[in-house]
Structure formats: structure tokens, C-alpha cells
Scaffold this active site. Structure first.
Site, PDB file in Angstrom:
ATOM      1  N   GLY A  69       0.843  -1.192   0.000  1.00  0.00           N
ATOM      2  CA  GLY A  69       0.000   0.000   0.000  1.00  0.00           C
ATOM      3  C   GLY A  69       0.874   1.236   0.000  1.00  0.00           C
ATOM      4  O   GLY A  69       2.021   1.202   0.457  1.00  0.00           O
ATOM      5  N   GLN A 124       3.051   9.970   1.049  1.00  0.00           N
ATOM      6  CA  GLN A 124       4.394   9.385   1.119  1.00  0.00           C
ATOM      7  C   GLN A 124       5.272   9.768  -0.063  1.00  0.00           C
ATOM      8  O   GLN A 124       6.491   9.670   0.022  1.00  0.00           O
ATOM      9  CB  GLN A 124       4.301   7.853   1.203  1.00  0.00           C
ATOM     10  N   CYS A 164       6.086  -0.111   7.146  1.00  0.00           N
ATOM     11  CA  CYS A 164       5.698   1.045   6.343  1.00  0.00           C
ATOM     12  C   CYS A 164       6.872   1.429   5.463  1.00  0.00           C
ATOM     13  O   CYS A 164       8.016   1.439   5.915  1.00  0.00           O
ATOM     14  CB  CYS A 164       5.324   2.210   7.265  1.00  0.00           C
ATOM     15  N   LEU A 165       6.582   1.739   4.202  1.00  0.00           N
ATOM     16  CA  LEU A 165       7.658   2.127   3.287  1.00  0.00           C
ATOM     17  C   LEU A 165       8.344   3.412   3.738  1.00  0.00           C
ATOM     18  O   LEU A 165       9.480   3.672   3.353  1.00  0.00           O
ATOM     19  CB  LEU A 165       7.099   2.300   1.867  1.00  0.00           C
ATOM     20  N   HIS A 202      -4.285   1.890   7.639  1.00  0.00           N
ATOM     21  CA  HIS A 202      -2.895   2.381   7.690  1.00  0.00           C
ATOM     22  C   HIS A 202      -2.691   3.505   6.663  1.00  0.00           C
ATOM     23  O   HIS A 202      -2.142   4.556   6.979  1.00  0.00           O
ATOM     24  CB  HIS A 202      -1.951   1.194   7.428  1.00  0.00           C
ATOM     25  N   GLU A 203      -3.173   3.278   5.434  1.00  0.00           N
ATOM     26  CA  GLU A 203      -2.984   4.283   4.374  1.00  0.00           C
ATOM     27  C   GLU A 203      -3.808   5.535   4.645  1.00  0.00           C
ATOM     28  O   GLU A 203      -3.383   6.648   4.345  1.00  0.00           O
ATOM     29  CB  GLU A 203      -3.333   3.715   2.993  1.00  0.00           C
ATOM     30  N   HIS A 240      -2.051   7.835   6.833  1.00  0.00           N
ATOM     31  CA  HIS A 240      -1.036   8.637   6.127  1.00  0.00           C
ATOM     32  C   HIS A 240      -1.633   9.933   5.589  1.00  0.00           C
ATOM     33  O   HIS A 240      -1.019  10.989   5.700  1.00  0.00           O
ATOM     34  CB  HIS A 240      -0.463   7.855   4.936  1.00  0.00           C
TER      35      HIS A 240
HETATM   36 NI    NI Z   1       2.845   3.284   5.424  1.00  0.00          NI
END
Ligand code: NI
Length: 218
Positions: free
Chosen positions: A71, A76, A116-117, A158-159, A162
Site C-alpha cells: 500500500g 508518502q 511502512c515504506l 494504515h494508508e 497517512h
Molecule cells: Ni505506510
């Protein structure tokens, strides 16, 4: 800023005649990393469903698959619009695009080890609703509703955090968060030092760092 892994490492250098073209086609964007203050931005609703939006969506999908992650939120990649892409499928061929998502209902509870990226290499358990109903628009602006459960439900939550400027490390203790921040800072310095010495040296030996462990990052 982020580690070079997978398909990214296959890119030709920009000075190569084909390099720029290939990079343009792939359009992998830089992922902001914790504690970058831009990750704290509250994103604005998407109002124009035009070619620019489709371009951002395509770039986000490309970036998510290349990372690899399951995701990615627009925040991000420093685009502050309410837009997320997700693919929790095993064959990585079922992209879900959520524009202006809203959670209509939440049920149950599940504790999942999240990554998380934007917080590379770090995983910890977070408790969230196990089933949600979400309303969103697709890339053309058509509204739809969808029931999500398990990993997909966790990923959507989660997204959506963000795009409100929240990170999963916010759910952990401040002590843990500080430890993560310090570790990432140290890794960034090491990476910078490594790439500086590679530029000075022979070069061409590719990324000097082994790939991180492959757990799913959101
Ligand atoms: Ni993330």
C-alpha cells in the site's frame, strides 16, 4: 533517500541515452521517510479527475510495486491529496485505488505486525478494526463502497492514517519511536557515506546494501 532495491536497481544511469526514457516511463517516485515533517501534512480532497491525477496514480502504483509494498498513500510521495493505492493480492495484480476514502463503519479488532515504506526495516504490532466498510471514488471519480477485512482492512486504515498525517509508529511508545528515528537517521548517514565513496571510487558495482528482509510494508 531510500534504499535501492529490486527493479529500481535495474534502471540505467540518467546519462545513458535510454536511461532518462526508461525512468520517465517507470516514474518511480521518492518515498519520504520518517521523521520527514512532510509526512505530517493533512491531505486535501481530490477535486479534479484529470490526466494529472491519473499520472500520480500510475506513478504511485509503480512506486508501490517496485518498493515492494502492499500500500502507498500520496502523502508518502509528497503529493498532499486524499489518494491511496493498495494491492494485498498474492500475485500483485489486483490494484485498488481509493480517492477521497472515508470509513463508514468499523467492527472487531485485530493485532497485526505492520511495516511502512516510510519507516523502512521496522515492524511492530498495531491493533485496528478487523472489518471496515469504506466509501471512495475510483480514478475516474465514480463513487463506490467496499467491505474490507483482515489484511485489506488493516492496510486501508494504515494508508488513511497517512493522508491525515499519521504514521503507524505513532501508536507505539515514544521511547520506541525515538529508537526508530535514531536508527533510520544512522542508516541514512551510512547510505550517504556509501554513495559518496562509490561516486569517488570505481562505481558500477551496484547498491552496496543487501535487500532488507521481505515482510510486507504498507
Ligand atoms: Ni505506510
Amino acid at each position: 533517500m531510500r534504499s535501492v532495491t529490486g527493479r529500481q536497481a535495474l534502471l540505467l544511469p540518467l546519462e545513458h541515452p535510454l536511461g532518462a526514457t526508461i525512468e520517465t516511463l517507470m516514474a518511480i517516485r521518492t518515498i519520504l521517510e520518517f521523521p520527514d515533517p512532510r509526512l505530517r501534512t493533512r491531505a486535501q480532497p481530490v477535486t479534479r479527475f484529470d490526466a494529472d491525477l491519473r499520472r500520480v496514480i500510475d506513478d504511485m502504483l509503480e512506486t508501490m510495486y517496485a518498493a515492494p509494498g502492499i500500500g502507498l498513500a500520496a502523502t508518502q510521495v509528497d503529493v498532499h491529496q486524499r489518494l491511496v493505492v493498495i494491492d494485498v493480492s498474492a500475485d500483485r495484480a489486483d490494484p485498488l485505488v481509493l480517492v477521497n476514502p472515508e470509513i463508514l463503519s468499523r467492527e472487531g479488532e485485530t493485532a497485526t505486525e505492520e511495516g511502512c515504506l516510510s519507516v523502512p526495516g521496522f515492524f511492530d504490532e498495531v491493533t485496528r478494526a478487523s472489518r471496515i466498510r469504506v466509501r471512495a471514488q475510483d480514478r475516474d471519480g465514480n463513487a463506490f463502497e467496499r467491505d474490507c477485512e483482515d489484511l485489506l482492512a488493516v492496510c486501508v486504515q494504515h494508508e488513511m492514517d497517512h493522508i491525515d498525517g499519521r504514521l503507524f509508529v505513532d501508536y507505539l511508545s515514544s521511547l520506541k519511536r525515538e529508537r526508530v528515528r535514531k536508527r533510520l537517521e544512522k542508516e541514512r548517514k551510512e547510505r550517504a557515506a556509501r554513495s559518496a565513496s562509490e561516486t569517488r571510487g570505481r562505481g558500477g558495482e551496484g547498491p552496496g546494501k543487501p535487500p532488507r528482509e521481505r515482510r510486507s510494508a504498507l
